[in-house]
Design an enzyme around this catalytic site. Structure first.
Site, PDB file in Angstrom:
ATOM      1  N   CYS A  83      79.442 -11.828 -10.169  1.00 17.58           N
ATOM      2  CA  CYS A  83      78.025 -12.182 -10.021  1.00 17.58           C
ATOM      3  C   CYS A  83      77.943 -13.125  -8.831  1.00 17.58           C
ATOM      4  O   CYS A  83      78.361 -14.289  -8.920  1.00 17.58           O
ATOM      5  CB  CYS A  83      77.478 -12.846 -11.276  1.00 17.58           C
ATOM      6  SG  CYS A  83      75.762 -13.380 -11.094  1.00 17.58           S
ATOM      7  N   HIS A 167      77.633  -0.576  -7.339  1.00 16.22           N
ATOM      8  CA  HIS A 167      76.249  -0.598  -6.872  1.00 16.22           C
ATOM      9  C   HIS A 167      75.857   0.751  -6.293  1.00 16.22           C
ATOM     10  O   HIS A 167      76.648   1.386  -5.586  1.00 16.22           O
ATOM     11  CB  HIS A 167      76.051  -1.661  -5.790  1.00 16.22           C
ATOM     12  CG  HIS A 167      76.113  -3.055  -6.298  1.00 16.22           C
ATOM     13  ND1 HIS A 167      74.997  -3.746  -6.735  1.00 16.22           N
ATOM     14  CD2 HIS A 167      77.167  -3.889  -6.466  1.00 16.22           C
ATOM     15  CE1 HIS A 167      75.362  -4.945  -7.136  1.00 16.22           C
ATOM     16  NE2 HIS A 167      76.677  -5.050  -6.981  1.00 16.22           N
ATOM     17  N   GLU A 216      69.760  -4.827 -12.622  1.00 20.50           N
ATOM     18  CA  GLU A 216      71.150  -5.187 -12.847  1.00 20.50           C
ATOM     19  C   GLU A 216      71.685  -4.546 -14.128  1.00 20.50           C
ATOM     20  O   GLU A 216      71.021  -4.567 -15.172  1.00 20.50           O
ATOM     21  CB  GLU A 216      71.319  -6.702 -12.920  1.00 20.50           C
ATOM     22  CG  GLU A 216      71.116  -7.399 -11.585  1.00 20.50           C
ATOM     23  CD  GLU A 216      71.693  -8.797 -11.570  1.00 20.50           C
ATOM     24  OE1 GLU A 216      72.826  -8.978 -12.062  1.00 20.50           O
ATOM     25  OE2 GLU A 216      71.002  -9.709 -11.087  1.00 20.50           O
ATOM     26  N   CYS A 225      69.923 -10.658  -6.800  1.00 21.20           N
ATOM     27  CA  CYS A 225      71.269 -10.181  -7.130  1.00 21.20           C
ATOM     28  C   CYS A 225      72.130 -10.337  -5.885  1.00 21.20           C
ATOM     29  O   CYS A 225      71.898  -9.655  -4.884  1.00 21.20           O
ATOM     30  CB  CYS A 225      71.243  -8.725  -7.592  1.00 21.20           C
ATOM     31  SG  CYS A 225      72.879  -8.052  -7.971  1.00 21.20           S
ATOM     32  N   GLY A 228      74.316  -7.363  -5.173  1.00 19.72           N
ATOM     33  CA  GLY A 228      73.396  -6.290  -4.796  1.00 19.72           C
ATOM     34  C   GLY A 228      72.929  -6.420  -3.362  1.00 19.72           C
ATOM     35  O   GLY A 228      72.792  -5.419  -2.641  1.00 19.72           O
TER      36      GLY A 228
END
Length: 287
Positions: A83, A167, A216, A225, A228
């Site tokens: 994260c 992703h 997410e 994110c 992301g």
């Protein structure tokens, strides 16, 4: 010990203290020490109606080869690899407690270098992105620049990138117009992604700016994110849509992403914020 010093900055050490932080609104409950919650306990903490409320629960602990190790659980209780915004928050705590401007972190198999940015934010070296179909992973071999996935006429041929977590990024004319709450779960659980996937919807503003919204995996639509944003820049650059240094505008604000040509590393820079502190009085702590 530096972990204790970090938490004494913001809370008395009684019960099981936590710090609530966020990176551009992507928010976390951060706990130090021997903390290994069950999936049910994570869901209780993350519940915005009856718990503390957060996108992810983070455990900080010692590491043999780094200044701190992270474990990360999404709001649905599932443990995940990475994260980016949480890594920036933990890096900030670690630097504040140690009085240093640079630290090393371990997140799963990756060692990450983080440093204080000139604007008061935090920069994390996110490492080299995974671009092969097995890196994501996908169900079978295909070119990850434009995978064979079509949801409708506007959502087709997305790019895929692993930032240590999976992703998929759709490039659309207007990210605001996408019904992400409807489309996000469908893509997240698509059979093409055996480990599920984080789903980005990006609009190119110009060569140095992207607009991005992210569904997410295990959490849903969040304000930001970090991984992301990194994945979106890598995917966009591979398609020739942007350069290597891009400001990604998320719902919670902007992240600066640089995909370094010299070594292929992705650098992410952005702000962090402390919201409040408290205690998880009813949580079970396991050694």
């Amino acid at each position: 010990m530096w972990l204790g010093r970090a938490f004494r900055l913001y809370a008395r050490v009684m019960g099981l203290p936590f710090i609530k932080m966020n990176g551009l609104g992507n928010d976390f409950v951060i706990v130090a020490g021997a903390f290994a919650p069950s999936a049910r306990e994570v869901r209780l903490v993350a519940d915005r109606a009856h718990g503390v409320g957060c996108d992810q629960v983070i455990a900080m602990g010692p590491a043999k080869d780094a200044d701190v190790a992270l474990r990360i659980w999404n709001a649905d209780g599932g443990e995940v690899e990475r994260c980016g915004n949480a890594e920036r928050c933990v890096a900030w705590l670690t630097m504040r407690s140690s009085g240093r401007d640079e630290v090393m972190m371990r997140a799963g198999p990756r060692r990450l270098r983080a440093s204080m940015a000139s604007d008061g934010g935090v920069t994390v070296d996110m490492g080299v992105p995974g671009l092969g179909w097995r890196d994501i992973p996908l169900a079978w071999e295909m070119d990850t620049r434009e995978i064979q996935l079509r949801i409708d006429e506007t959502l087709k041929a997305p790019g895929c990138v692993s930032m240590g977590n999976p992703h998929v990024v759709f490039f659309v004319a207007d990210a605001e117009a996408i019904d992400i709450a409807a489309v996000g779960p469908t893509v997240e659980h698509h059979w093409l992604f055996p480990e599920r996937v984080n789903v980005g919807f990006a609009s190119v503003i110009d060569e140095t700016h992207l607009r991005l919204r992210v569904w997410e995996r295990g959490t849903g639509l969040t304000k930001a994110c970090g991984t992301g944003a990194c994945a979106a820049v890598v995917a966009a650059h591979r398609k020739g849509l942007v350069g290597r240094e891009v400001t990604v505008v998320l719902d919670g604000g902007g992240l600066h992403i640089a995909w370094r040509e010299a070594d292929g590393h992705v650098l992410m820079t952005g702000p962090v914020a402390v919201e409040f502190t408290g205690r998880l009085q009813d949580m079970e702590v396991r050694a």
